[in-house]
Design a protein around this motif. Structure first.
Motif, PDB file in Angstrom:
ATOM      1  N   GLY A  20       0.804  -1.211   0.000  1.00 53.49           N
ATOM      2  CA  GLY A  20       0.000   0.000   0.000  1.00 53.49           C
ATOM      3  C   GLY A  20       0.838   1.263   0.000  1.00 53.49           C
ATOM      4  N   HIS A  21       2.028   1.163   0.576  1.00 49.76           N
ATOM      5  CA  HIS A  21       2.958   2.289   0.692  1.00 49.76           C
ATOM      6  C   HIS A  21       3.603   2.627  -0.652  1.00 49.76           C
ATOM      7  CE1 HIS A  21       5.426   4.906   3.219  1.00 49.76           C
ATOM      8  NE2 HIS A  21       6.523   4.438   2.687  1.00 49.76           N
ATOM      9  N   SER A  22       3.497   1.711  -1.611  1.00 49.60           N
ATOM     10  CA  SER A  22       4.264   1.846  -2.855  1.00 49.60           C
ATOM     11  C   SER A  22       3.461   2.380  -4.036  1.00 49.60           C
ATOM     12  CB  SER A  22       4.864   0.488  -3.235  1.00 49.60           C
ATOM     13  OG  SER A  22       3.831  -0.430  -3.568  1.00 49.60           O
ATOM     14  N   THR A  23       2.172   2.705  -3.827  1.00 53.16           N
ATOM     15  CA  THR A  23       1.356   3.159  -4.955  1.00 53.16           C
ATOM     16  C   THR A  23       0.359   4.217  -4.507  1.00 53.16           C
ATOM     17  OG1 THR A  23      -0.225   2.472  -6.659  1.00 53.16           O
ATOM     18  CG2 THR A  23      -0.293   1.283  -4.579  1.00 53.16           C
ATOM     19  N   PHE A  24      -0.046   5.064  -5.454  1.00 56.78           N
ATOM     20  CA  PHE A  24      -1.090   6.053  -5.202  1.00 56.78           C
ATOM     21  C   PHE A  24      -2.440   5.594  -5.766  1.00 56.78           C
ATOM     22  CE2 PHE A  24       2.736   8.804  -5.192  1.00 56.78           C
ATOM     23  CZ  PHE A  24       2.578   9.368  -3.925  1.00 56.78           C
TER      24      PHE A  24
END
Length: 254
Positions: free
Chosen positions: A192-196
């Protein structure tokens, strides 16, 4: 509300109140103990007596209407008998003593005392340790606690779960103050931290919320309600979930 000169605006807020556990503590590391505490606490009574009804129970730190808020999460209904049973199953048939740390704030102490009384009925002997705010924050910032309760204001992005539950974000390097660690949660939070992309993030954070609601590193208590009172002659007020007054410049006198 009874005075015709005033307008009262009420809305669901996003100020999240929770009870945190230290997972490095021998007793609190046991899921059955955390579940026992969850069943020992009557959130409806806290909302009635401490919040005067201005709050809603929650199982997640994301407010109602948030795009990533999960539904159908685990709920621990108030049940002192079940709490006592779970505590015995965890190896504490004669009860368990714990320290509840809080600040000297009057509302925080009242909340702690209400929970202390509730947990006593389930076999817990809770000692409340109140310190002035700087000492209290220093202790929880170092992980020097068994239990404490605080609020988080206006969590807008679910990446906040990464801030407080990713296993590497423990003190003094992060805010995972309770030393929670779950490999599946780490995997999801990294994803979740790696995409917008919300379409990709939504199912990730829904699963995170379901695991957190089961593992109970935090016990979610409630979301505070927002209440604004103004004279009838004022228009243009907007109620924001976090309770901020950012709409004041748009307000007008009729």
């Amino acid at each position: 509300e009874k005075n015709p000169d005033f307008t009262v605006v009420k809305s669901t807020g996003s100020v999240y109140q929770y009870l945190a556990f230290n997972m490095k503590d021998a007793a609190l590391a046991k899921p059955l103990v955390r579940q026992a505490i969850a069943h020992a606490i009557d959130r409806d009574r806290i909302i009635r007596d401490i919040q005067r009804g201005f709050a809603q129970p929650t199982e997640t730190m994301l407010a109602e209407g948030h795009w990533a808020r999960a539904t159908n999460l685990s709920i621990y209904a108030y049940d002192p008998a079940k709490a006592k049973q779970l505590l015995a199953q965890a190896g504490y048939p004669n009860g368990l003593s714990l320290v509840f740390k809080t600040s000297t704030d009057a509302a925080a102490n009242s909340r702690a005392q209400v929970m202390q009384d509730m947990m006593k009925k389930a076999g817990f002997n809770i000692s409340i340790q109140s310190n002035e705010m700087s000492t209290f924050f220093a202790d929880i910032g170092k992980g020097n606690f068994q239990m404490y309760s605080l609020s988080r204001n206006g969590i807008s992005d679910p990446d906040f779960y990464y801030v407080i539950f990713y296993s590497q974000n423990t003190p003094p390097n992060g805010q995972n103050r309770g030393y929670y660690a779950n490999p599946r949660v780490d995997q999801l939070l990294t994803e979740g931290h790696s995409t917008f992309d919300r379409a990709r993030r939504k199912p990730v954070y829904e699963e995170v919320q379901k695991i957190i609601a089961t593992d109970l590193p935090y016990l979610s208590l409630y979301m505070q309600s927002n209440v604004a009172i103004m004279r009838k002659s004022i228009s243009g007020y907007v109620q924001y979930p976090a309770g901020f007054y950012t709409g004041i410049p748009q307000m007008e006198m009729k």
